[in-house]
Design a protein around this motif. Structure first.
Motif, PDB file in Angstrom:
ATOM      1  N   ASN A 328       0.963  -1.353  -0.033  1.00  0.00           N
ATOM      2  CA  ASN A 328      -0.041   0.180   0.004  1.00  0.00           C
ATOM      3  C   ASN A 328       0.887   1.193  -0.130  1.00  0.00           C
ATOM      4  O   ASN A 328       0.443   2.093  -0.574  1.00  0.00           O
ATOM      5  CB  ASN A 328      -0.876  -0.020   1.106  1.00  0.00           C
ATOM      6  CG  ASN A 328      -2.010  -1.027   0.951  1.00  0.00           C
ATOM      7  OD1 ASN A 328      -2.495  -1.272  -0.035  1.00  0.00           O
ATOM      8  ND2 ASN A 328      -2.673  -1.504   2.028  1.00  0.00           N
ATOM      9  N   ALA A 329       2.055   1.270   0.651  1.00  0.00           N
ATOM     10  CA  ALA A 329       2.983   2.284   0.753  1.00  0.00           C
ATOM     11  C   ALA A 329       3.529   2.710  -0.661  1.00  0.00           C
ATOM     12  O   ALA A 329       3.592   3.781  -1.041  1.00  0.00           O
ATOM     13  CB  ALA A 329       4.119   1.992   1.608  1.00  0.00           C
ATOM     14  N   LEU A 330       3.803   1.348  -1.443  1.00  0.00           N
ATOM     15  CA  LEU A 330       4.330   1.734  -2.724  1.00  0.00           C
ATOM     16  C   LEU A 330       3.204   2.107  -3.470  1.00  0.00           C
ATOM     17  O   LEU A 330       3.326   2.984  -4.386  1.00  0.00           O
ATOM     18  CB  LEU A 330       4.898   0.187  -3.056  1.00  0.00           C
ATOM     19  CG  LEU A 330       5.387   0.084  -4.536  1.00  0.00           C
ATOM     20  CD1 LEU A 330       6.710   1.024  -4.636  1.00  0.00           C
ATOM     21  CD2 LEU A 330       5.758  -1.067  -4.791  1.00  0.00           C
ATOM     22  N   ALA A 331       1.903   1.631  -3.185  1.00  0.00           N
ATOM     23  CA  ALA A 331       0.952   2.085  -4.263  1.00  0.00           C
ATOM     24  C   ALA A 331       0.655   3.588  -3.871  1.00  0.00           C
ATOM     25  O   ALA A 331       0.207   4.266  -4.877  1.00  0.00           O
ATOM     26  CB  ALA A 331      -0.272   1.224  -3.996  1.00  0.00           C
ATOM     27  N   ARG A 332       0.729   3.949  -2.712  1.00  0.00           N
ATOM     28  CA  ARG A 332       0.449   5.671  -2.484  1.00  0.00           C
ATOM     29  C   ARG A 332       1.488   6.451  -3.158  1.00  0.00           C
ATOM     30  O   ARG A 332       1.096   7.300  -3.669  1.00  0.00           O
ATOM     31  CB  ARG A 332       0.453   5.838  -1.123  1.00  0.00           C
ATOM     32  CG  ARG A 332      -0.687   5.395  -0.434  1.00  0.00           C
ATOM     33  CD  ARG A 332      -1.029   5.961   1.243  1.00  0.00           C
ATOM     34  NE  ARG A 332       0.223   5.391   1.957  1.00  0.00           N
ATOM     35  CZ  ARG A 332      -0.078   4.187   2.931  1.00  0.00           C
ATOM     36  NH1 ARG A 332      -1.171   3.332   2.588  1.00  0.00           N
ATOM     37  NH2 ARG A 332       1.016   3.826   3.529  1.00  0.00           N
ATOM     38  N   VAL A 333       2.631   6.064  -3.323  1.00  0.00           N
ATOM     39  CA  VAL A 333       3.569   6.778  -3.827  1.00  0.00           C
ATOM     40  C   VAL A 333       3.315   6.761  -5.463  1.00  0.00           C
ATOM     41  O   VAL A 333       3.615   7.904  -6.146  1.00  0.00           O
ATOM     42  CB  VAL A 333       5.149   6.476  -3.481  1.00  0.00           C
ATOM     43  CG1 VAL A 333       5.448   5.071  -3.953  1.00  0.00           C
ATOM     44  CG2 VAL A 333       5.989   7.622  -3.795  1.00  0.00           C
ATOM     45  N   HIS A 334       2.950   5.576  -5.887  1.00  0.00           N
ATOM     46  CA  HIS A 334       2.670   5.507  -7.429  1.00  0.00           C
ATOM     47  C   HIS A 334       1.429   6.545  -8.028  1.00  0.00           C
ATOM     48  O   HIS A 334       1.569   7.188  -8.690  1.00  0.00           O
ATOM     49  CB  HIS A 334       2.497   4.009  -7.693  1.00  0.00           C
ATOM     50  CG  HIS A 334       3.653   3.294  -7.937  1.00  0.00           C
ATOM     51  ND1 HIS A 334       3.838   2.741  -9.404  1.00  0.00           N
ATOM     52  CD2 HIS A 334       4.717   3.056  -7.330  1.00  0.00           C
ATOM     53  CE1 HIS A 334       4.946   2.236  -9.312  1.00  0.00           C
ATOM     54  NE2 HIS A 334       5.645   2.321  -8.084  1.00  0.00           N
ATOM     55  N   THR A 335       0.709   6.695  -6.869  1.00  0.00           N
ATOM     56  CA  THR A 335      -0.373   7.598  -7.181  1.00  0.00           C
ATOM     57  C   THR A 335       0.120   8.972  -7.106  1.00  0.00           C
ATOM     58  O   THR A 335      -0.357   9.704  -8.298  1.00  0.00           O
ATOM     59  CB  THR A 335      -1.554   7.280  -6.205  1.00  0.00           C
ATOM     60  OG1 THR A 335      -2.055   6.029  -6.196  1.00  0.00           O
ATOM     61  CG2 THR A 335      -2.847   8.424  -6.405  1.00  0.00           C
ATOM     62  N   ILE A 336       0.827   9.251  -6.331  1.00  0.00           N
ATOM     63  CA  ILE A 336       1.380  10.635  -6.317  1.00  0.00           C
ATOM     64  C   ILE A 336       2.295  11.038  -7.458  1.00  0.00           C
ATOM     65  O   ILE A 336       2.042  12.170  -8.196  1.00  0.00           O
ATOM     66  CB  ILE A 336       2.424  10.794  -4.892  1.00  0.00           C
ATOM     67  CG1 ILE A 336       1.530  10.790  -3.539  1.00  0.00           C
ATOM     68  CG2 ILE A 336       2.822  12.184  -4.957  1.00  0.00           C
ATOM     69  CD1 ILE A 336       2.345  10.817  -2.643  1.00  0.00           C
ATOM     70  N   SER A 341       2.526  13.077 -13.431  1.00  0.00           N
ATOM     71  CA  SER A 341       3.225  12.403 -14.870  1.00  0.00           C
ATOM     72  C   SER A 341       4.484  11.959 -14.650  1.00  0.00           C
ATOM     73  O   SER A 341       5.358  12.301 -15.542  1.00  0.00           O
ATOM     74  CB  SER A 341       3.086  13.616 -15.999  1.00  0.00           C
ATOM     75  OG  SER A 341       1.780  14.126 -16.058  1.00  0.00           O
ATOM     76  N   TRP A 342       4.614  11.448 -13.335  1.00  0.00           N
ATOM     77  CA  TRP A 342       6.075  10.808 -13.130  1.00  0.00           C
ATOM     78  C   TRP A 342       7.310  11.809 -13.273  1.00  0.00           C
ATOM     79  O   TRP A 342       8.187  11.615 -13.762  1.00  0.00           O
ATOM     80  CB  TRP A 342       6.205   9.587 -13.819  1.00  0.00           C
ATOM     81  CG  TRP A 342       5.572   8.565 -13.375  1.00  0.00           C
ATOM     82  CD1 TRP A 342       4.274   8.240 -13.646  1.00  0.00           C
ATOM     83  CD2 TRP A 342       5.968   7.535 -12.621  1.00  0.00           C
ATOM     84  NE1 TRP A 342       3.993   7.114 -13.100  1.00  0.00           N
ATOM     85  CE2 TRP A 342       5.024   6.479 -12.356  1.00  0.00           C
ATOM     86  CE3 TRP A 342       7.349   7.161 -12.061  1.00  0.00           C
ATOM     87  CZ2 TRP A 342       5.064   5.651 -11.660  1.00  0.00           C
ATOM     88  CZ3 TRP A 342       7.147   6.128 -11.277  1.00  0.00           C
ATOM     89  CH2 TRP A 342       6.331   5.313 -11.036  1.00  0.00           C
ATOM     90  N   LEU A 374      13.101  13.137  -7.018  1.00  0.00           N
ATOM     91  CA  LEU A 374      12.901  12.537  -8.009  1.00  0.00           C
ATOM     92  C   LEU A 374      12.063  11.103  -7.963  1.00  0.00           C
ATOM     93  O   LEU A 374      11.750  10.585  -6.991  1.00  0.00           O
ATOM     94  CB  LEU A 374      14.340  12.082  -8.615  1.00  0.00           C
ATOM     95  CG  LEU A 374      15.149  13.076  -9.235  1.00  0.00           C
ATOM     96  CD1 LEU A 374      16.374  12.595  -9.203  1.00  0.00           C
ATOM     97  CD2 LEU A 374      14.709  13.918 -10.448  1.00  0.00           C
ATOM     98  N   PRO A 375      11.457  10.537  -9.012  1.00  0.00           N
ATOM     99  CA  PRO A 375      10.560   9.239  -8.826  1.00  0.00           C
ATOM    100  C   PRO A 375      11.287   8.113  -8.153  1.00  0.00           C
ATOM    101  O   PRO A 375      10.662   7.619  -7.054  1.00  0.00           O
ATOM    102  CB  PRO A 375      10.119   8.910 -10.174  1.00  0.00           C
ATOM    103  CG  PRO A 375      10.249  10.158 -10.993  1.00  0.00           C
ATOM    104  CD  PRO A 375      11.505  10.882 -10.490  1.00  0.00           C
ATOM    105  N   THR A 376      12.603   7.912  -8.578  1.00  0.00           N
ATOM    106  CA  THR A 376      13.066   6.768  -7.665  1.00  0.00           C
ATOM    107  C   THR A 376      13.468   7.168  -6.425  1.00  0.00           C
ATOM    108  O   THR A 376      13.221   6.285  -5.455  1.00  0.00           O
ATOM    109  CB  THR A 376      14.714   6.431  -8.377  1.00  0.00           C
ATOM    110  OG1 THR A 376      14.350   6.065  -9.718  1.00  0.00           O
ATOM    111  CG2 THR A 376      15.062   5.402  -7.746  1.00  0.00           C
TER     112      THR A 376
END
Length: 496
Positions: A328-336, A341-342, A374-376
């Motif tokens: 879920n933590a990974l999913a939340r940051v992916h949503t952000i 637009s990454w 940055l995304p990473t």
């Protein structure tokens, strides 16, 4: 029937409908010419005399109205009879639009065979009579031309000018050209000049100048086309690139048709050029997006796989809860990241997302400037913050109402320093084993981001400091002192 057959062009993108029209009209005894698209119809018109055009209103790429407008642009076809077929209810506005485009009549669907045959027959006979009058007129002109050389020369120039006219100019995306195979003379219309980014005043159309505007990798296409026509080919189509004088590269598709004399020798080549740059760019963006989605999906799956593989628990329920929390933590940051637009994520937004599941009142104090990650880096810190919050809520300051947590961060010379300070919670003792939290922090923060993760297991509460470069760098080493290396202990506490 004792008369010269005329050509009737049937234009529709549906083979079944074309077959039906052929069946209905075959008794007329005329030549039925088939075209399954607007572009194919234009190619037929370049090479064939057409008496009547029967065209479907609704077609992809080039509908009946657009095709009619393009046909009417050419002087040869300004009087050609066009009948629209419409499978939808035609309003008065649509009828007016059709008549403005040059339609002589509408036929609704379902088609009544007798009505369609009658309409086609009328216009075919009218065309035949008109052609007979034209032949008589040409005979008269020949007699006058024999007596008047000036009139003959004027008529010849008018005919050549008519043949060189553009087939269509549509929003600067199309152009037509004509090449006299014998004399080598070229003729471009306005659309052709526009596509190539030159003007008639400053650009002389000749083989050398045209070749200079072609992309070096596509020059062979011109040579190949010339060779094909010399071998007897009558039509040729290819995609190619041009390099405008201002340096811009444009993609085009060119269609050419040859005109031959009585001996079969090519005397003229005429064609249409269509600018397809936007379509090509859209295809490139789509391919790039597909590769980017594939790359990000693989990265996300790799992170999820690591979470599943490294998570440990004594009970299945505890294991499931731990894995779900990290996913879920990974999913939340992916949503952000998706919302940006990454392009990146704000550090304060990551912290707010991790705080959301807890009702903590005034137990937490945040202090720091706006920092774009940055995304990473955002993905790594999101998982790190999740581990810190989870362990604090289980064993540390956030496990009691008296506990306090202060999170502060600052940036100096592109180095982000984040401090995590707990107090007022249970008595803290150094952990005895290394878990997923510690291993992930060590692997991601230090190895992947080139940062440092350090912990001070104070009795009054954990003090953690994360140092992360905002630009990628490697080779960071952990300093010595009272802070313990992140790889030496698990993010757990024992209450005393």
């Amino acid at each position: 029937m004792d008369h010269e057959k005329v050509n009737i062009l049937l234009v529709d993108d549906q083979p079944a409908k074309l077959l039906a029209y052929e069946v209905i009209l075959k008794d007329l005894g005329e030549n039925l010419v088939i075209a399954s698209s607007g572009r194919e119809a234009l190619e037929v018109l370049l090479k064939t005399e057409i008496a009547v055009i029967l065209v479907d209103v609704c077609m992809p790429e080039l509908d009946g109205f657009e095709l009619a407008a393009m046909i009417r642009e050419h002087p040869r076809f300004q009087k050609t009879a066009m009948i629209f077929i419409s499978a939808i209810q035609v309003s008065d506005i649509d009828r007016l639009r059709g008549y403005e485009m040059g339609a002589v009549d509408y036929v609704p669907v379902p088609v009544v065979p007798e009505v369609l045959r009658a309409k086609i027959k009328v216009f075919a006979e009218l065309y035949r009579k008109t052609r007979e009058l034209e032949r008589l007129n040409r005979e008269l002109e020949d007699r006058v031309r024999a007596r008047t050389a000036e009139l003959e020369n004027s008529t010849a120039k008018l005919r050549e000018s008519e043949q060189r006219r553009s087939m269509a100019i549509a929003a600067g995306k199309m152009g037509s050209w004509d090449w006299d195979w014998i004399s080598g003379d070229w003729m471009w219309d306005e659309g052709q000049y526009r596509i190539f980014g030159v003007s008639p005043e400053s650009f002389e159309v000749n083989p050398a100048n045209v070749q200079a505007l072609l992309h070096p990798d596509d020059v062979d296409q011109l040579r190949k086309a010339i060779a094909e026509f010399n071998r007897g080919t009558r039509a040729y189509e290819t995609e190619f690139r041009i390099m405008r004088p201002d340096g811009e590269v444009r993609w085009c598709v060119g269609t050419a048709a040859a005109t031959v004399d009585d001996s079969g020798r090519v005397v003229r080549v005429s064609g249409v050029t269509v600018d397809i740059t936007e379509r090509k760019r859209a295809e490139e963006r789509q391919n790039l997006l597909a590769r980017e989605v594939d790359h990000r999906a693989k990265n996300a799956l790799a992170l999820a796989q690591s979470i599943v593989r490294l998570t440990r628990a004594d009970e299945v329920k505890a294991y499931v809860n731990a894995v779900e929390g990290r996913i879920n933590a990974l999913a939340r940051v992916h949503t952000i990241l998706s919302l940006s637009s990454w392009q990146g994520a704000e550090l304060s937004r990551l912290i707010d997302e991790e705080l959301a599941p807890y009702s903590l009142g005034g137990q937490i104090v945040l202090a720091g400037p706006e920092v774009q990650l940055l995304p990473t880096t955002a993905q790594t810190l999101a998982l790190a913050l999740h581990e810190l919050f989870t362990n604090s809520a289980k064993y540390g300051a956030l496990s009691t109402r008296s506990g306090r947590l202060t999170i502060g961060w600052q940036v100096e010379e592109q180095l982000l320093t984040l401090s995590w300070e707990e107090s007022g919670g249970p008595l803290v003792m150094p952990p005895k084993s290394r878990g997923f939290g510690t291993r992930s922090l060590l692997a991601s923060v230090e190895s992947q981001l080139g940062g440092q993760a350090r912990f001070d297991w104070r009795a009054e509460g954990l003090l953690c400091r994360l140092e992360v470069p905002l630009t990628r760098k490697t080779g960071a080493t952990a300093p010595s002192g009272k802070f313990e290396d992140a790889g030496s202990a698990e993010l757990q506490r024992a209450s005393g």
